[in-house]
Design an enzyme around this catalytic site. Structure first.
Site, PDB file in Angstrom:
ATOM      1  N   LEU A 225       0.806  -1.220   0.000  1.00 42.73           N
ATOM      2  CA  LEU A 225       0.000   0.000   0.000  1.00 42.73           C
ATOM      3  C   LEU A 225       0.840   1.271   0.000  1.00 42.73           C
ATOM      4  O   LEU A 225       0.322   2.343   0.314  1.00 42.73           O
ATOM      5  CB  LEU A 225      -0.950   0.003   1.200  1.00 42.73           C
ATOM      6  CG  LEU A 225      -2.093  -1.034   1.157  1.00 42.73           C
ATOM      7  CD1 LEU A 225      -2.921  -0.964   2.426  1.00 42.73           C
ATOM      8  CD2 LEU A 225      -2.974  -0.825  -0.067  1.00 42.73           C
TER       9      LEU A 225
ATOM     10  N   CYS B 172       3.599  -0.905   8.357  1.00 43.14           N
ATOM     11  CA  CYS B 172       2.157  -0.687   8.160  1.00 43.14           C
ATOM     12  C   CYS B 172       1.374  -1.989   8.224  1.00 43.14           C
ATOM     13  O   CYS B 172       0.370  -2.079   8.946  1.00 43.14           O
ATOM     14  CB  CYS B 172       1.915   0.006   6.815  1.00 43.14           C
ATOM     15  SG  CYS B 172       2.581   1.687   6.722  1.00 43.14           S
ATOM     16  N   HIS B 173       1.809  -3.030   7.486  1.00 45.11           N
ATOM     17  CA  HIS B 173       1.042  -4.272   7.432  1.00 45.11           C
ATOM     18  C   HIS B 173       1.928  -5.511   7.556  1.00 45.11           C
ATOM     19  O   HIS B 173       1.465  -6.610   7.282  1.00 45.11           O
ATOM     20  CB  HIS B 173       0.225  -4.337   6.135  1.00 45.11           C
ATOM     21  CG  HIS B 173      -0.700  -3.172   5.971  1.00 45.11           C
ATOM     22  ND1 HIS B 173      -0.352  -2.054   5.258  1.00 45.11           N
ATOM     23  CD2 HIS B 173      -1.951  -2.942   6.458  1.00 45.11           C
ATOM     24  CE1 HIS B 173      -1.349  -1.176   5.281  1.00 45.11           C
ATOM     25  NE2 HIS B 173      -2.323  -1.689   6.009  1.00 45.11           N
ATOM     26  N   GLY B 174       3.200  -5.314   7.934  1.00 42.22           N
ATOM     27  CA  GLY B 174       4.048  -6.456   8.280  1.00 42.22           C
ATOM     28  C   GLY B 174       4.614  -7.225   7.115  1.00 42.22           C
ATOM     29  O   GLY B 174       4.681  -8.463   7.174  1.00 42.22           O
TER      30      GLY B 174
END
Length: 262
Positions: free
Chosen positions: A208, A226-228
């Site tokens: 993203l 942010c999301h690993g």
């Protein structure tokens, strides 16, 4: 016989009218001769040798010219001399009324069209050939001599962060030993670096768009907080939701220790 009697009774009346109409008198006499003559004479006289009937003579004599329009009169008797009715308007000589203004409008419009077409062509040509200062802004020159081994620097190129990693021999060997079957986005390490000692990747996560942290994660490469998403030391995705490896920008070596990105 009955027809001849009827015609004979009609001839005196026609003769009375012939006194005022000579052409009609001539037509009546000709018609009476045809009636009284034998049939073979009538047939001979009916040949198309200039015979004109009473009807055609009467039409020419009684042509009504009263009340005809000028157009009808001209069609009946054409003439090259045309007179204009100027009782309610003024007629100007040809080429002296309105022509200069019309020429000015037409010429001005064509000049504007030509100028617009010229500007459009110039704009297209200028957009195709970028200026030197634009090309300079789109490229970035980086000196690698100041990057120590085992460290990563971040530079800005076209508004995006770019990671430049000076890798150790162990890191290079570790990246080369990874099997392509273990990778989500299979790509060899040798295909991602022109010089194996320096890895150049765009520092934006392919999930993203977050900026990963250097030297973090399960593979000591980059980690996206942010999301690993976990990237190895070659910038390849190993764990997490990111679908692709970190992008390798277009770059070249200007010197042994200097690269030009873009």
């Amino acid at each position: 016989m009955a027809l001849r009697r009827a015609v004979a009774s009609f001839l005196p009346k026609l003769a009375g009218a012939a006194e005022t109409l000579p052409a009609a008198s001539h037509a009546a006499s000709s018609f009476s001769q045809l009636i009284s003559a034998p049939l073979d004479v009538v047939e001979r006289q009916q040949q198309p040798s200039g015979f004109r009937s009473f009807a055609s003579d009467a039409v020419e004599v009684f042509k009504p010219e009263v009340g005809l329009t000028p157009t009808n009169r001209l069609s009946m008797a054409p003439t090259p001399y045309i007179k204009y009715d100027e009782h309610n308007h003024k007629r100007f000589p040809p080429g002296t009324e309105g022509r200069p203004f019309a020429y000015f409008v037409q010429t001005g419009g064509r000049f504007l069209y030509a100028s617009a077409a010229r500007l459009a062509v110039l704009k297209i040509v200028m957009s195709l050939s970028a200026a030197a200062d634009t090309m300079a802004l789109s490229s970035l020159e980086v000196d690698l001599s100041g990057v120590e081994e085992g460290t990563t620097i971040t530079v800005k190129w076209r508004g995006k962060p770019v990671f430049i990693r000076h890798r150790t021999d162990a890191e290079i060997a570790q990246s080369a030993e990874v099997a392509l079957s273990e990778l989500r986005d299979p790509q060899r390490d040798v295909d991602r670096a022109i010089n194996p000692k320096y890895l150049v990747v765009v520092g934006i996560c392919t999930h993203l768009g977050c900026v990963p942290i250097s030297g973090a994660g399960n593979y000591q490469g980059w980690f996206c907080p942010c999301h690993g998403s976990h990237y190895d030391i070659s910038g390849r995705i190993r764990e997490g939701p990111a679908p692709y490896n970190l992008e390798v920008p277009e770059y070249r070596y200007a010197e042994s220790q200097k690269i030009v990105i873009g």
